[in-house]
Design a protein around this motif. Structure first.
Motif, PDB file in Angstrom:
ATOM      1  N   HIS A  67      77.284   1.037  16.200  1.00 59.65           N
ATOM      2  CA  HIS A  67      78.269   0.376  17.058  1.00 59.65           C
ATOM      3  C   HIS A  67      79.290  -0.363  16.211  1.00 59.65           C
ATOM      4  O   HIS A  67      78.945  -1.171  15.353  1.00 59.65           O
ATOM      5  CB  HIS A  67      77.596  -0.608  18.011  1.00 59.65           C
ATOM      6  N   ILE A  68      80.556  -0.093  16.472  1.00 58.96           N
ATOM      7  CA  ILE A  68      81.680  -0.744  15.785  1.00 58.96           C
ATOM      8  C   ILE A  68      82.189  -1.886  16.660  1.00 58.96           C
ATOM      9  O   ILE A  68      82.386  -1.715  17.859  1.00 58.96           O
ATOM     10  CB  ILE A  68      82.819   0.258  15.545  1.00 58.96           C
ATOM     11  N   PHE A  69      82.412  -3.039  16.039  1.00 61.13           N
ATOM     12  CA  PHE A  69      83.058  -4.151  16.746  1.00 61.13           C
ATOM     13  C   PHE A  69      84.347  -4.526  16.021  1.00 61.13           C
ATOM     14  O   PHE A  69      84.376  -4.656  14.789  1.00 61.13           O
ATOM     15  CB  PHE A  69      82.159  -5.385  16.826  1.00 61.13           C
ATOM     16  N   ILE A  70      85.426  -4.730  16.814  1.00 62.34           N
ATOM     17  CA  ILE A  70      86.735  -5.104  16.273  1.00 62.34           C
ATOM     18  C   ILE A  70      87.150  -6.449  16.868  1.00 62.34           C
ATOM     19  O   ILE A  70      87.255  -6.587  18.091  1.00 62.34           O
ATOM     20  CB  ILE A  70      87.797  -4.037  16.599  1.00 62.34           C
ATOM     21  N   HIS A  71      87.377  -7.426  16.017  1.00 58.68           N
ATOM     22  CA  HIS A  71      87.690  -8.780  16.485  1.00 58.68           C
ATOM     23  C   HIS A  71      89.130  -8.883  16.969  1.00 58.68           C
ATOM     24  O   HIS A  71      90.005  -8.058  16.657  1.00 58.68           O
ATOM     25  CB  HIS A  71      87.425  -9.810  15.383  1.00 58.68           C
ATOM     26  N   GLY A  72      89.383  -9.932  17.745  1.00 61.72           N
ATOM     27  CA  GLY A  72      90.723 -10.214  18.237  1.00 61.72           C
ATOM     28  C   GLY A  72      91.387 -11.326  17.446  1.00 61.72           C
ATOM     29  O   GLY A  72      91.043 -11.610  16.305  1.00 61.72           O
ATOM     30  N   SER A 141      83.382  -1.490  20.476  1.00 67.56           N
ATOM     31  CA  SER A 141      83.834  -2.556  21.373  1.00 67.56           C
ATOM     32  C   SER A 141      84.858  -3.397  20.646  1.00 67.56           C
ATOM     33  O   SER A 141      84.929  -3.409  19.409  1.00 67.56           O
ATOM     34  CB  SER A 141      82.667  -3.442  21.842  1.00 67.56           C
ATOM     35  N   GLY A 142      85.675  -4.081  21.433  1.00 62.90           N
ATOM     36  CA  GLY A 142      86.669  -4.977  20.856  1.00 62.90           C
ATOM     37  C   GLY A 142      87.044  -6.035  21.867  1.00 62.90           C
ATOM     38  O   GLY A 142      86.925  -5.827  23.083  1.00 62.90           O
ATOM     39  N   LEU A 167      83.567  -0.460  24.994  1.00 62.38           N
ATOM     40  CA  LEU A 167      83.648  -1.676  25.801  1.00 62.38           C
ATOM     41  C   LEU A 167      84.905  -2.425  25.380  1.00 62.38           C
ATOM     42  O   LEU A 167      85.061  -2.798  24.217  1.00 62.38           O
ATOM     43  CB  LEU A 167      82.425  -2.565  25.595  1.00 62.38           C
ATOM     44  N   LEU A 168      85.809  -2.634  26.323  1.00 66.87           N
ATOM     45  CA  LEU A 168      87.071  -3.323  26.066  1.00 66.87           C
ATOM     46  C   LEU A 168      87.038  -4.649  26.813  1.00 66.87           C
ATOM     47  O   LEU A 168      87.035  -4.682  28.042  1.00 66.87           O
ATOM     48  CB  LEU A 168      88.244  -2.463  26.540  1.00 66.87           C
ATOM     49  N   LEU A 169      87.012  -5.739  26.078  1.00 67.43           N
ATOM     50  CA  LEU A 169      86.773  -7.064  26.640  1.00 67.43           C
ATOM     51  C   LEU A 169      88.036  -7.920  26.521  1.00 67.43           C
ATOM     52  O   LEU A 169      88.491  -8.226  25.422  1.00 67.43           O
ATOM     53  CB  LEU A 169      85.608  -7.724  25.895  1.00 67.43           C
ATOM     54  N   GLY A 170      88.632  -8.283  27.662  1.00 66.18           N
ATOM     55  CA  GLY A 170      89.817  -9.133  27.655  1.00 66.18           C
ATOM     56  C   GLY A 170      90.953  -8.546  26.856  1.00 66.18           C
ATOM     57  O   GLY A 170      91.604  -9.256  26.079  1.00 66.18           O
TER      58      GLY A 170
END
Length: 352
Positions: A67-72, A141-142, A167-170
């Motif tokens: 799982h890849i996570f990309i910060h905002g 997700s990000g 998963l696209l959050l905000g």
């Protein structure tokens, strides 16, 4: 231009606990780096910021989901180390966590950042197998600008992206309004960047399942953009679900997504955590679907979060409660309602 205090995109104006949340996630991230097996600062390019961190679940590493996570941070603040805590949720679900780093605006332009994210994903495709991961079991997700960047990993309908789900959050899916926001003097998004990098104008890989989520307490543009982008994806044939997370704002959503509180199914714990868990949780061998319809898991007794016989993470009593989504289930009456409902998606296959 609107007054600064009324800018719906300026998070500080709408999240009074912003500084406290940032301090909390940085503290939790430091704790995560200290306790979870990891490899830090893996280079995916030659630039100083072109690194990623790998976090691993305990035990044997063989064909694990990834799982890849990309910060905002509106493309101009935060770093991957601020969001290490997300790996706690990912590794609890039995997957390898890849926390991506990238350069920040205005030192670089958006084209550079998008290119970096795509090259980082390419590194995962080509190298994660040597770390025990399976590139065929990849999700992303990000949060906020990170959700925007996550879409750039599957925004080509001419060839498969290799992603199972997102998963696209905000997220921000139309860059146009930002040109008149508080960001104008900070990063000065250009007309060319709006045209090239607004996801609302792109076509996407129809094989990707997408969860679009927004905190119920976020400002109107986040809700309207989420609705418009969900419709945009549906019109292209993607499987899309959209959720509004009760009692959650733009920063508490990502804070809560990394919580691992529930003793039975530890990727759950808050409404945002449940949403995040839906992307991470793997289909069990018996082929059951896990459902959470209109309730928050943290309000339930441990037996409610259940798994089929053979899953040692849950109690015997819990294994009997797969029918929890029946209105007659006694535990359901103990749960606090939330404003969203959806069926669990098994986006990460079991390791067989």
């Amino acid at each position: 231009m609107r007054e600064m205090a009324k800018d719906p995109f300026r998070t500080l104006d709408h999240v009074p606990e912003f500084d406290d949340i940032v301090a909390e996630i940085r503290r939790r991230s430091a704790e995560t780096r200290a306790k979870i097996p990891m490899i830090a600062d893996v280079a995916y390019g030659a630039g100083h910021a072109e690194t990623l961190d790998l976090f691993f679940p305990e035990g044997r590493r063989d064909r694990l989901p990834v799982h890849i996570f990309i910060h905002g941070g509106y493309w101009r603040m935060f770093s991957k180390t601020d969001y290490s805590y997300v790996a706690g949720c990912v590794t609890k679900a039995g997957a390898i966590a890849v926390i991506m780093g990238y350069a920040l605006m205005p030192a670089v332009r958006m084209a550079t950042i998008v290119d970096q994210i795509r090259r980082a994903k390419r590194w995962v495709d080509e190298h994660i197998e040597s770390h025990g991961g399976d590139p065929g079991k990849l999700t992303v997700s990000g949060h906020s600008a990170g959700a925007h960047l996550a879409t750039m990993l599957f925004d080509d309908d001419s060839r498969p992206s290799g992603l199972k789900g997102a998963l696209l959050l905000g997220g921000i899916y139309d860059l146009r309004p930002l040109q008149e926001s508080f960001l104008a003097p900070e990063i000065a998004i250009t007309d060319e960047e709006v045209e090239r990098f607004s996801p609302i104008d792109h076509r996407f890989d129809p094989s990707v399942t997408v969860q679009i989520s927004v905190g119920a307490d976020e400002t109107p543009p986040f809700h309207s953009q989420a609705a418009a982008f969900a419709e945009h994806l549906k019109n292209q044939g993607l499987g899309v679900s959209r959720t509004s997370l009760a009692r959650v704002n733009h920063m508490s959503s990502v804070r809560d997504s990394g919580h691992t509180r529930h003793r039975c199914c530890p990727v759950f714990g808050t409404s945002a955590g449940i949403c995040f868990g839906s992307v991470l949780i793997r289909r069990n061998r018996a082929g059951f679907d896990m459902r959470c319809q209109g309730t928050t898991m943290k309000a339930l007794p441990a037996s409610v979060c259940a798994a089929p016989k053979g899953n040692s993470s849950c109690t015997e009593a819990g294994r009997a409660s797969w029918a929890y989504d029946r209105p007659s289930h006694p535990a359901r009456r103990q749960a606090k309602p939330v404003t969203w409902a959806y069926r669990w998606s098994a986006l990460l296959p079991s390791n067989e």
